[in-house]
Design a protein around this motif. Structure first.
Motif, PDB file in Angstrom:
ATOM      1  N   ASP A 123       6.884  40.231 -71.151  1.00 46.63           N
ATOM      2  CA  ASP A 123       6.808  39.025 -70.323  1.00 46.63           C
ATOM      3  C   ASP A 123       5.932  39.244 -69.092  1.00 46.63           C
ATOM      4  O   ASP A 123       5.126  38.382 -68.721  1.00 46.63           O
ATOM      5  CB  ASP A 123       8.212  38.600 -69.883  1.00 46.63           C
ATOM      6  CG  ASP A 123       8.992  37.921 -71.004  1.00 46.63           C
ATOM      7  OD1 ASP A 123       8.356  37.290 -71.862  1.00 46.63           O
ATOM      8  OD2 ASP A 123      10.231  38.033 -71.019  1.00 46.63           O
ATOM      9  N   THR A 126       2.295  39.383 -70.075  1.00 44.95           N
ATOM     10  CA  THR A 126       1.830  38.044 -70.435  1.00 44.95           C
ATOM     11  C   THR A 126       1.540  37.212 -69.197  1.00 44.95           C
ATOM     12  O   THR A 126       0.501  36.537 -69.109  1.00 44.95           O
ATOM     13  CB  THR A 126       2.886  37.319 -71.303  1.00 44.95           C
ATOM     14  OG1 THR A 126       3.126  38.080 -72.479  1.00 44.95           O
ATOM     15  CG2 THR A 126       2.407  35.915 -71.700  1.00 44.95           C
ATOM     16  N   ARG A 127       2.439  37.264 -68.214  1.00 45.08           N
ATOM     17  CA  ARG A 127       2.227  36.486 -66.992  1.00 45.08           C
ATOM     18  C   ARG A 127       1.002  36.985 -66.231  1.00 45.08           C
ATOM     19  O   ARG A 127       0.260  36.193 -65.640  1.00 45.08           O
ATOM     20  CB  ARG A 127       3.478  36.537 -66.114  1.00 45.08           C
ATOM     21  CG  ARG A 127       4.539  35.537 -66.551  1.00 45.08           C
ATOM     22  CD  ARG A 127       5.642  35.408 -65.513  1.00 45.08           C
ATOM     23  NE  ARG A 127       6.429  36.621 -65.425  1.00 45.08           N
ATOM     24  CZ  ARG A 127       7.446  36.912 -66.232  1.00 45.08           C
ATOM     25  NH1 ARG A 127       7.794  36.069 -67.188  1.00 45.08           N
ATOM     26  NH2 ARG A 127       8.125  38.032 -66.094  1.00 45.08           N
ATOM     27  N   GLN A 282      10.103  33.872 -69.103  1.00 44.12           N
ATOM     28  CA  GLN A 282       9.966  34.517 -70.413  1.00 44.12           C
ATOM     29  C   GLN A 282       8.651  34.082 -71.047  1.00 44.12           C
ATOM     30  O   GLN A 282       8.606  33.438 -72.086  1.00 44.12           O
ATOM     31  CB  GLN A 282      11.154  34.139 -71.310  1.00 44.12           C
ATOM     32  CG  GLN A 282      12.478  34.715 -70.815  1.00 44.12           C
ATOM     33  CD  GLN A 282      13.624  34.363 -71.740  1.00 44.12           C
ATOM     34  OE1 GLN A 282      13.785  33.215 -72.137  1.00 44.12           O
ATOM     35  NE2 GLN A 282      14.429  35.349 -72.086  1.00 44.12           N
ATOM     36  N   SER A 285       7.770  35.079 -74.866  1.00 47.79           N
ATOM     37  CA  SER A 285       8.557  34.358 -75.866  1.00 47.79           C
ATOM     38  C   SER A 285       8.088  32.913 -76.001  1.00 47.79           C
ATOM     39  O   SER A 285       7.923  32.386 -77.101  1.00 47.79           O
ATOM     40  CB  SER A 285      10.044  34.380 -75.477  1.00 47.79           C
ATOM     41  OG  SER A 285      10.506  35.705 -75.405  1.00 47.79           O
TER      42      SER A 285
END
Length: 320
Positions: A123, A126-127, A282, A285
């Motif tokens: 996560d 990804t951010r 998240q 996801s």
């Protein structure tokens, strides 16, 4: 007749391709077993993980098996493969990244930040990509050089990624971010003689009494702060690193470190906000779910589903 024979040849071609994919998957199972030293029982779990990822992402079975092998080579234990492989695939899917690059990146971070859950790592990575001009390939380059140094000075993953995104968004290329940020951390938390001399001169210019030992203790002490980078940069900001103290301090700091520190100080507000933006949510996801819902992802997933079914029917290395 010509049409009929043409269709038959196409069908035979597909069968041949399917056979090749099944054999390749079975070979990958053998390789993973050898790399991880997994027992037959453990391999059942690893194989199940690969099949599950194949059925729930847009990656081929070959890509997933290769990623599992890479994770195994990096030290991921058979019992941890399920969670690690799933998190890696979600991250890769959410960021449109290569699964092997994602596996390499996940391995690097997991090796350094051992207490972090795989889902949290995915996560946060990804951010970082969503908030910046970064790609997974960029992060692979940067974190392979900076993560160990950051961790040694108690800079956590979200703080490191906050600095990385801030530098990348300021226009600095990934390779320069990697070398510059690593050098900056070394000089900030463990100033060498040249840096210490420049800092001593600046403190004297400001009318503050401190000796070389005091400088060393002060800056190393910042590594015990809640946010070591912000604490150290805050002191450099007070010393006028980007304005009246620049000329004095520039003489004692390596040019790679100087440019990175200057960019972070010039974007100090963004750096302050970056940690919180990377910490919560998240992202992997959610991004992976969006990708899987797309028509393209569904069509690509069909091939993987067929290979998984064929492998199970054919009686390969491991049974579900």
């Amino acid at each position: 007749y010509a049409i009929g024979y043409g269709g038959l040849y196409q069908l035979l071609g597909l069968v041949g391709q399917l056979k090749t994919e099944v054999i390749a998957l079975d070979k990958a199972f053998f390789s993973i077993k050898a790399v991880t030293q997994a027992t037959d029982r453990q391999m059942l779990g690893v194989a199940r993980s690969i099949r599950e990822v194949a059925l729930n992402t847009n990656f081929t079975t070959k890509e997933i098996a290769e990623a599992a092998q890479l994770l195994g080579q990096a030290g991921v234990l058979p019992e941890d493969m399920d969670a690690t492989l799933a998190s890696t695939a979600r991250f890769a899917s959410a960021t449109n990244s290569s699964l092997t690059v994602a596996a390499d990146l996940m391995s690097t971070v997991r090796t350094v930040y051992k207490t972090l859950d795989e889902g949290v790592i995915g996560d946060q990575l990804t951010r970082a990509i969503n908030l910046s001009k970064l790609t997974a390939e960029d992060l692979k380059t940067i974190l392979s050089l900076t993560a160990q140094t950051a961790s040694s000075y108690n800079v956590n993953l979200e703080q490191l990624l906050g600095a990385v995104t801030t530098l990348r968004n300021s226009g600095i290329k990934p390779s320069t971010v990697a070398t510059g940020l690593r050098q900056a951390m070394l000089e900030i938390f463990n100033p060498d003689s040249a840096t210490t001399k420049a800092l001593l001169k600046r403190y004297k210019e400001m009318g503050e009494e401190i000796d070389a030992k005091g400088v060393s203790q002060r800056f190393f002490g910042f590594s015990n702060a809640a946010n070591p980078l912000l604490a150290a940069l805050g002191e450099l900001r007070r010393l006028g690193f980007t304005d009246e103290g620049q000329k004095t301090l520039q003489r004692g700091v390596d040019i790679r470190a100087f440019n990175a520190i200057q960019a972070l100080l010039q974007n100090y507000k963004e750096l302050e906000q970056a940690e919180n933006k990377i910490t919560f949510g998240q992202a992997a996801s959610v991004g992976a779910e969006i990708q899987l819902k797309s028509l393209a992802a569904s069509m690509e997933n069909l091939g993987a589903s067929v290979v998984v079914l064929a492998e199970q029917i054919s009686g390969g290395l491991v049974r579900a």
